[in-house]
Motif scaffolding. Structure first.
Motif, mmCIF file in Angstrom:
data_model
loop_
_atom_site.group_PDB
_atom_site.id
_atom_site.type_symbol
_atom_site.label_atom_id
_atom_site.label_comp_id
_atom_site.label_asym_id
_atom_site.label_seq_id
_atom_site.Cartn_x
_atom_site.Cartn_y
_atom_site.Cartn_z
ATOM 1 N N GLY A 90 21.976 -9.412 -11.920
ATOM 2 C CA GLY A 90 21.554 -10.801 -11.949
ATOM 3 C C GLY A 90 21.283 -11.396 -10.581
ATOM 4 N N ARG A 91 21.418 -10.615 -9.528
ATOM 5 C CA ARG A 91 21.236 -11.104 -8.162
ATOM 6 C C ARG A 91 20.066 -10.447 -7.430
ATOM 7 N NH1 ARG A 91 25.416 -13.998 -5.834
ATOM 8 N NH2 ARG A 91 27.281 -14.262 -7.109
ATOM 9 N N THR A 92 19.761 -9.217 -7.795
ATOM 10 C CA THR A 92 18.717 -8.468 -7.095
ATOM 11 C C THR A 92 17.401 -8.568 -7.849
ATOM 12 O OG1 THR A 92 20.393 -6.906 -6.323
ATOM 13 C CG2 THR A 92 18.091 -6.253 -6.105
ATOM 14 N N ASN A 93 16.379 -9.062 -7.172
ATOM 15 C CA ASN A 93 15.057 -9.224 -7.777
ATOM 16 C C ASN A 93 14.035 -8.389 -7.019
ATOM 17 O OD1 ASN A 93 12.283 -11.070 -7.658
ATOM 18 N ND2 ASN A 93 13.186 -10.944 -9.691
ATOM 19 N N LEU A 94 13.348 -7.505 -7.732
ATOM 20 C CA LEU A 94 12.288 -6.680 -7.156
ATOM 21 C C LEU A 94 10.937 -7.290 -7.493
ATOM 22 C CD1 LEU A 94 13.655 -3.182 -8.254
ATOM 23 C CD2 LEU A 94 14.128 -4.412 -6.115
ATOM 24 N N GLU A 95 9.992 -7.252 -6.559
ATOM 25 C CA GLU A 95 8.680 -7.867 -6.767
ATOM 26 C C GLU A 95 7.609 -7.020 -6.102
ATOM 27 O OE1 GLU A 95 9.266 -11.755 -5.134
ATOM 28 O OE2 GLU A 95 9.816 -10.993 -3.155
ATOM 29 N N ALA A 96 6.388 -7.090 -6.650
ATOM 30 C CA ALA A 96 5.295 -6.288 -6.103
ATOM 31 C C ALA A 96 3.958 -6.888 -6.520
ATOM 32 C CB ALA A 96 5.395 -4.838 -6.587
ATOM 33 N N PHE A 97 2.903 -6.525 -5.780
ATOM 34 C CA PHE A 97 1.550 -6.940 -6.139
ATOM 35 C C PHE A 97 0.556 -5.893 -5.662
ATOM 36 C CE2 PHE A 97 1.505 -8.320 -1.742
ATOM 37 C CZ PHE A 97 0.196 -8.057 -1.348
ATOM 38 N N ILE A 98 -0.599 -5.881 -6.290
ATOM 39 C CA ILE A 98 -1.760 -5.145 -5.800
ATOM 40 C C ILE A 98 -2.970 -6.034 -6.020
ATOM 41 C CG2 ILE A 98 -2.031 -3.908 -7.999
ATOM 42 C CD1 ILE A 98 -3.232 -1.579 -6.313
ATOM 43 N N ALA A 99 -3.804 -6.168 -4.992
ATOM 44 C CA ALA A 99 -4.942 -7.084 -5.046
ATOM 45 C C ALA A 99 -6.222 -6.366 -4.641
ATOM 46 C CB ALA A 99 -4.703 -8.289 -4.136
ATOM 47 N N ASN A 100 -7.320 -6.824 -5.200
ATOM 48 C CA ASN A 100 -8.649 -6.302 -4.865
ATOM 49 C C ASN A 100 -9.551 -7.460 -4.495
ATOM 50 O OD1 ASN A 100 -11.627 -5.653 -5.944
ATOM 51 N ND2 ASN A 100 -10.684 -3.751 -5.251
ATOM 52 N N ASN A 101 -10.193 -7.349 -3.319
ATOM 53 C CA ASN A 101 -11.094 -8.389 -2.828
ATOM 54 C C ASN A 101 -12.407 -7.749 -2.389
ATOM 55 O OD1 ASN A 101 -12.166 -9.864 -0.146
ATOM 56 N ND2 ASN A 101 -11.277 -11.406 -1.514
ATOM 57 N N ASP A 102 -13.539 -8.400 -2.708
ATOM 58 C CA ASP A 102 -14.841 -7.784 -2.477
ATOM 59 C C ASP A 102 -15.575 -8.312 -1.239
ATOM 60 O OD1 ASP A 102 -15.583 -10.312 -3.284
ATOM 61 O OD2 ASP A 102 -16.705 -9.666 -5.062
ATOM 62 N N HIS A 103 -14.867 -8.922 -0.300
ATOM 63 C CA HIS A 103 -15.523 -9.464 0.894
ATOM 64 C C HIS A 103 -16.086 -8.325 1.747
ATOM 65 C CE1 HIS A 103 -16.250 -11.847 4.517
ATOM 66 N NE2 HIS A 103 -16.094 -12.923 3.765
ATOM 67 N N ASP A 104 -17.275 -8.533 2.302
ATOM 68 C CA ASP A 104 -17.961 -7.489 3.064
ATOM 69 C C ASP A 104 -17.227 -7.103 4.353
ATOM 70 O OD1 ASP A 104 -19.971 -7.394 1.186
ATOM 71 O OD2 ASP A 104 -21.286 -8.791 2.259
ATOM 72 N N ALA A 105 -16.398 -7.987 4.885
ATOM 73 C CA ALA A 105 -15.738 -7.730 6.162
ATOM 74 C C ALA A 105 -14.486 -6.866 6.025
ATOM 75 C CB ALA A 105 -15.372 -9.051 6.836
ATOM 76 N N ASN A 106 -14.094 -6.534 4.815
ATOM 77 C CA ASN A 106 -12.873 -5.758 4.608
ATOM 78 C C ASN A 106 -13.010 -4.315 5.079
ATOM 79 O OD1 ASN A 106 -11.761 -7.996 3.352
ATOM 80 N ND2 ASN A 106 -12.222 -7.274 1.289
ATOM 81 N N GLU A 107 -11.940 -3.797 5.684
ATOM 82 C CA GLU A 107 -11.855 -2.361 5.929
ATOM 83 C C GLU A 107 -11.578 -1.636 4.619
ATOM 84 O OE1 GLU A 107 -12.252 -0.465 8.619
ATOM 85 O OE2 GLU A 107 -12.815 -2.144 9.907
ATOM 86 N N SER A 108 -10.750 -2.248 3.790
ATOM 87 C CA SER A 108 -10.430 -1.745 2.460
ATOM 88 C C SER A 108 -10.464 -2.917 1.498
ATOM 89 C CB SER A 108 -9.041 -1.102 2.451
ATOM 90 O OG SER A 108 -8.630 -0.819 1.125
ATOM 91 N N ASP A 109 -10.890 -2.668 0.277
ATOM 92 C CA ASP A 109 -10.933 -3.739 -0.723
ATOM 93 C C ASP A 109 -9.590 -3.949 -1.400
ATOM 94 O OD1 ASP A 109 -13.575 -4.241 -0.206
ATOM 95 O OD2 ASP A 109 -14.343 -3.061 -1.890
ATOM 96 N N ASN A 110 -8.593 -3.141 -1.047
ATOM 97 C CA ASN A 110 -7.293 -3.227 -1.711
ATOM 98 C C ASN A 110 -6.184 -3.604 -0.734
ATOM 99 O OD1 ASN A 110 -8.291 -2.341 -4.282
ATOM 100 N ND2 ASN A 110 -8.335 -0.256 -3.473
ATOM 101 N N ALA A 111 -5.302 -4.500 -1.199
ATOM 102 C CA ALA A 111 -4.091 -4.862 -0.466
ATOM 103 C C ALA A 111 -2.923 -4.750 -1.437
ATOM 104 C CB ALA A 111 -4.191 -6.270 0.101
ATOM 105 N N PHE A 112 -1.745 -4.426 -0.919
ATOM 106 C CA PHE A 112 -0.608 -4.261 -1.818
ATOM 107 C C PHE A 112 0.696 -4.472 -1.055
ATOM 108 C CE2 PHE A 112 -2.323 -0.181 -0.393
ATOM 109 C CZ PHE A 112 -1.245 0.348 0.321
ATOM 110 N N GLY A 113 1.769 -4.695 -1.812
ATOM 111 C CA GLY A 113 3.058 -4.904 -1.173
ATOM 112 C C GLY A 113 4.193 -4.863 -2.168
ATOM 113 N N ILE A 114 5.387 -4.602 -1.663
ATOM 114 C CA ILE A 114 6.597 -4.635 -2.474
ATOM 115 C C ILE A 114 7.648 -5.449 -1.722
ATOM 116 C CG2 ILE A 114 6.194 -2.441 -3.649
ATOM 117 C CD1 ILE A 114 8.119 -1.134 -1.663
ATOM 118 N N GLY A 115 8.549 -6.080 -2.477
ATOM 119 C CA GLY A 115 9.579 -6.891 -1.853
ATOM 120 C C GLY A 115 10.848 -6.891 -2.668
ATOM 121 N N VAL A 116 11.915 -7.374 -2.062
ATOM 122 C CA VAL A 116 13.199 -7.475 -2.746
ATOM 123 C C VAL A 116 13.913 -8.715 -2.231
ATOM 124 C CG1 VAL A 116 14.346 -6.001 -1.029
ATOM 125 C CG2 VAL A 116 15.367 -6.291 -3.286
ATOM 126 N N ASN A 117 14.613 -9.403 -3.138
ATOM 127 C CA ASN A 117 15.435 -10.549 -2.788
ATOM 128 C C ASN A 117 16.823 -10.359 -3.379
ATOM 129 O OD1 ASN A 117 13.504 -12.635 -1.506
ATOM 130 N ND2 ASN A 117 12.414 -12.002 -3.354
#
Length: 314
Positions: free
Chosen positions: A257-284
């Motif tokens: 009840g105290r430890t929370n895990l979180e994550a995301f993965i995102a896709n963006n189509d901007h022409d200036a991107n090196e990669s169209d994907n960003a992602f991350g994981i976290g814990v609280n």
């Protein structure tokens, strides 16, 4: 007679103080942040102290009036807040029967979305995949232009909340370099499990044709697990073009009840991107009145950011 007048004045002042409510709320956070290829030291200590000063009173007829100032200090900020806490532009509001009207440094309707910022990780509330467009958010700093004026409206009924905001960068009309911004938001919660939101902004940040659209949903698949999907259309013909972004995210609370895990993965189509994907994981980890948090993320430039810190609210 003079003593009676003084006593009456003191009584009136005392009554006024008793009817009003003044409160201070906010949070503090501090920790270590690593940003790959940052000039100078890549790893630094980062801190923030935010204090919201709210005052409110109610009339005999049940109408509420209020105001807010904010004091904020940000470590390494280049806007003056890194040297000392700065007071921002104020906001006044009136509320009755579920309807609230704000004047001044108002909450932008688009920026008031909960789901738009749900993919943020750790105690620093950072999301390396966020491309939410440019707009006039609630300003934590003093106004750059004293003639900036905003009006916001919020109406809540049961599980539905509707918001609208109008911000004029220069109501004097003397320096009309920027356009007026309009924004709307709708939020609905069904059965405490499904959250739905949609928002639209016209001339975001006062930039002509910088129109932004957002729609998001989050569902509690279990009492301790949620999954969400956001879509932001910030692709337009303006200089603030941020492309289109789809973000899949979720969080899960462990049996303690105290430890929370979180994550995301995102896709963006901007022409200036090196990669169209960003992602991350976290814990609280909930300390009971405060929390420890950490995250590691990679952005569209394929750079890594990692952080660890503590945050408490008051």
């Amino acid at each position: 007679m003079k003593k009676a007048l003084i006593a009456s004045t003191a009584l009136l002042l005392t009554a006024g103080v008793a009817a009003a409510e003044v409160s201070i709320s906010g949070y503090g956070r501090t920790g270590v942040v690593y940003i790959e290829d940052r000039p100078g030291n890549e790893t630094r200590v980062d801190s923030r102290l935010r204090m919201n000063i709210d005052a409110s009173t109610s009339t005999d007829s049940g109408v509420d009036f209020g105001a807010r100032f904010r004091l904020q200090w940000d470590q390494d900020a280049t806007n003056g807040q890194g040297e000392s806490a700065a007071t921002n532009a104020g906001k006044l509001w009136i509320s009755a029967q579920g309807l609230t009207v704000e004047v001044g440094n108002v909450d932008n309707a688009y920026d008031s979305s909960t789901l738009l910022f749900a993919p943020e990780l750790g105690v620093f509330d950072f999301n390396a995949g966020a491309r939410n467009g440019s707009y006039f958010a609630y300003e934590s700093n003093p106004y750059a232009d004293v003639n900036r004026q905003g009006v916001g409206v919020r109406y809540s009924f049961d599980a539905l909340t509707l918001r609208a905001s109008y911000i004029d960068p220069d109501q004097s009309g003397v320096n009309e370099v920027l356009e007026e911004e309009f924004s709307i938001l709708a939020q609905y919660t069904w059965n405490d499990r499904l959250e739905l939101e949609g928002a639209y902004t016209v001339n975001g940040a006062g930039v002509d044709e910088n129109d932004i659209f957002f729609v998001g949903a989050r569902y509690a698949v279990m009492e301790n697990a949620r999954i969400g999907l956001n879509y932001v259309d910030a692709s337009n013909d303006s200089a603030e073009d941020d492309g289109n972004t789809i973000t899949l995210y979720g969080d899960y609370t462990l049996a303690d009840g105290r430890t929370n895990l979180e994550a995301f993965i995102a896709n963006n189509d901007h022409d200036a991107n090196e990669s169209d994907n960003a992602f991350g994981i976290g814990v609280n980890y909930d300390l009971g009145g405060a929390r420890l948090g950490a995250s590691i993320q990679r952005d569209y430039a394929e750079k890594v950011r990692a952080d660890f810190g503590v945050r408490f609210e008051f």
